[in-house]
Design a protein around this motif. Structure first.
Motif, PDB file in Angstrom:
ATOM      1  N   GLY A   1      -3.800  -8.028   7.593  1.00 56.16           N
ATOM      2  CA  GLY A   1      -4.555  -6.908   7.059  1.00 56.16           C
ATOM      3  C   GLY A   1      -4.124  -5.591   7.680  1.00 56.16           C
ATOM      4  O   GLY A   1      -3.380  -5.573   8.664  1.00 56.16           O
ATOM      5  N   PHE A   2      -4.570  -4.512   7.093  1.00 56.29           N
ATOM      6  CA  PHE A   2      -4.238  -3.182   7.575  1.00 56.29           C
ATOM      7  C   PHE A   2      -5.300  -2.213   7.091  1.00 56.29           C
ATOM      8  O   PHE A   2      -6.046  -2.491   6.157  1.00 56.29           O
ATOM      9  CB  PHE A   2      -2.843  -2.748   7.106  1.00 56.29           C
ATOM     10  N   ASP A   3      -5.371  -1.104   7.761  1.00 55.37           N
ATOM     11  CA  ASP A   3      -6.325  -0.050   7.413  1.00 55.37           C
ATOM     12  C   ASP A   3      -6.058   0.378   5.968  1.00 55.37           C
ATOM     13  O   ASP A   3      -4.914   0.664   5.605  1.00 55.37           O
ATOM     14  CB  ASP A   3      -6.125   1.120   8.375  1.00 55.37           C
ATOM     15  N   PRO A   4      -7.076   0.433   5.126  1.00 57.48           N
ATOM     16  CA  PRO A   4      -6.853   0.830   3.737  1.00 57.48           C
ATOM     17  C   PRO A   4      -6.349   2.265   3.594  1.00 57.48           C
ATOM     18  O   PRO A   4      -5.857   2.649   2.539  1.00 57.48           O
ATOM     19  CB  PRO A   4      -8.230   0.662   3.077  1.00 57.48           C
ATOM     20  N   HIS A   5      -6.459   3.035   4.670  1.00 60.03           N
ATOM     21  CA  HIS A   5      -5.974   4.412   4.657  1.00 60.03           C
ATOM     22  C   HIS A   5      -4.646   4.545   5.396  1.00 60.03           C
ATOM     23  O   HIS A   5      -4.275   5.647   5.811  1.00 60.03           O
ATOM     24  CB  HIS A   5      -7.029   5.347   5.268  1.00 60.03           C
ATOM     25  N   HIS A   6      -3.936   3.437   5.530  1.00 59.83           N
ATOM     26  CA  HIS A   6      -2.684   3.436   6.289  1.00 59.83           C
ATOM     27  C   HIS A   6      -1.699   4.475   5.777  1.00 59.83           C
ATOM     28  O   HIS A   6      -1.096   5.207   6.560  1.00 59.83           O
ATOM     29  CB  HIS A   6      -2.037   2.039   6.263  1.00 59.83           C
ATOM     30  N   THR A   7      -1.524   4.569   4.479  1.00 54.59           N
ATOM     31  CA  THR A   7      -0.524   5.509   3.962  1.00 54.59           C
ATOM     32  C   THR A   7      -0.933   6.965   4.205  1.00 54.59           C
ATOM     33  O   THR A   7      -0.078   7.789   4.522  1.00 54.59           O
ATOM     34  CB  THR A   7      -0.225   5.279   2.473  1.00 54.59           C
ATOM     35  N   GLU A   8      -2.218   7.255   4.086  1.00 56.41           N
ATOM     36  CA  GLU A   8      -2.670   8.618   4.363  1.00 56.41           C
ATOM     37  C   GLU A   8      -2.476   8.967   5.833  1.00 56.41           C
ATOM     38  O   GLU A   8      -2.067  10.083   6.177  1.00 56.41           O
ATOM     39  CB  GLU A   8      -4.149   8.794   3.980  1.00 56.41           C
ATOM     40  N   ARG A   9      -2.784   8.021   6.705  1.00 54.42           N
ATOM     41  CA  ARG A   9      -2.599   8.240   8.141  1.00 54.42           C
ATOM     42  C   ARG A   9      -1.116   8.423   8.465  1.00 54.42           C
ATOM     43  O   ARG A   9      -0.740   9.314   9.221  1.00 54.42           O
ATOM     44  CB  ARG A   9      -3.168   7.062   8.942  1.00 54.42           C
TER      45      ARG A   9
ATOM     46  N   SER B   1      -3.278  14.579  14.465  1.00 58.48           N
ATOM     47  CA  SER B   1      -3.949  14.684  15.758  1.00 58.48           C
ATOM     48  C   SER B   1      -5.354  15.265  15.626  1.00 58.48           C
ATOM     49  O   SER B   1      -6.240  14.942  16.422  1.00 58.48           O
ATOM     50  CB  SER B   1      -3.105  15.467  16.763  1.00 58.48           C
ATOM     51  N   THR B   2      -5.592  16.071  14.627  1.00 62.55           N
ATOM     52  CA  THR B   2      -6.925  16.621  14.400  1.00 62.55           C
ATOM     53  C   THR B   2      -7.884  15.556  13.881  1.00 62.55           C
ATOM     54  O   THR B   2      -9.043  15.513  14.282  1.00 62.55           O
ATOM     55  CB  THR B   2      -6.851  17.788  13.383  1.00 62.55           C
ATOM     56  N   ARG B   3      -7.394  14.664  13.032  1.00 59.92           N
ATOM     57  CA  ARG B   3      -8.265  13.684  12.381  1.00 59.92           C
ATOM     58  C   ARG B   3      -8.262  12.313  13.032  1.00 59.92           C
ATOM     59  O   ARG B   3      -9.275  11.614  12.999  1.00 59.92           O
ATOM     60  CB  ARG B   3      -7.862  13.528  10.920  1.00 59.92           C
ATOM     61  N   TYR B   4      -7.121  11.892  13.600  1.00 65.33           N
ATOM     62  CA  TYR B   4      -6.995  10.493  13.993  1.00 65.33           C
ATOM     63  C   TYR B   4      -6.743  10.232  15.476  1.00 65.33           C
ATOM     64  O   TYR B   4      -6.990   9.138  15.946  1.00 65.33           O
ATOM     65  CB  TYR B   4      -5.872   9.829  13.193  1.00 65.33           C
ATOM     66  N   GLY B   5      -6.202  11.173  16.190  1.00 62.61           N
ATOM     67  CA  GLY B   5      -5.924  10.931  17.602  1.00 62.61           C
ATOM     68  C   GLY B   5      -4.563  11.452  17.997  1.00 62.61           C
ATOM     69  O   GLY B   5      -3.883  12.120  17.229  1.00 62.61           O
TER      70      GLY B   5
END
Length: 153
Positions: free
Chosen positions: A41-49, A65-69
């Motif tokens: 499995g993978f984060d459903p927002h993988h491509t956006e990230r 870095s503003t949204r995810y780390g």
């Protein structure tokens, strides 16, 4: 495309990064070697990230870095899986195929720079801590890449 623009801008900005991330993701999930990394499995927002990360690394806004780390968080996600050069090579080959899918051939100046960045990142930063995510230092910033390669300083 001009070299006075960032690699991010030359590659189509946010829309270009998303198209490239989607094309790469479509290739790796079905790849017989790299697909293993996504088999649980993978984060459903993988491509956006991924698009946000690529964009920031290639001279775009600090959307990742503003949204995810920070870079430490990204490297920790890839750490602790042992050394896997064959998987890394296949991931890069999938990226090269994705470049073709979005109309940016590796043989072009832009495609060559994008290839060089992805290969450097995959085989270097993302593979730097094969033993444990705990080995990744805190506070790493996302490396920036320009037409000339890694931006130092």
């Amino acid at each position: 495309m001009t070299e006075t623009s960032s690699v991010y801008e030359a590659a189509g900005g946010a829309a270009g990064m998303l198209a490239l991330a989607e094309a790469w993701h479509a290739r790796v999930v079905v790849d017989e070697v790299v697909g293993h990394a996504f088999s649980h499995g993978f984060d459903p927002h993988h491509t956006e990230r991924l698009a946000a990360y690529l964009g920031e690394a290639l001279g775009g806004p600090a959307a990742f870095s503003t949204r995810y780390g920070d870079e430490s968080a990204v490297v920790r996600m890839h750490a602790g899986n042992g050394e896997h050069p064959e998987m890394d090579d296949r991931a890069v080959a999938c990226f090269d195929g994705a470049l073709d899918d979005v109309g940016v051939g590796v043989e072009t100046r832009l495609g060559g720079v994008l290839h060089d960045y992805f290969a450097w990142s995959t085989r270097g930063a993302m593979a730097a801590y094969p033993d444990s995510p705990d080995d990744v230092p805190s506070g790493l910033s996302i490396p920036r890449w320009s037409w000339e390669g890694l931006v130092r300083g």
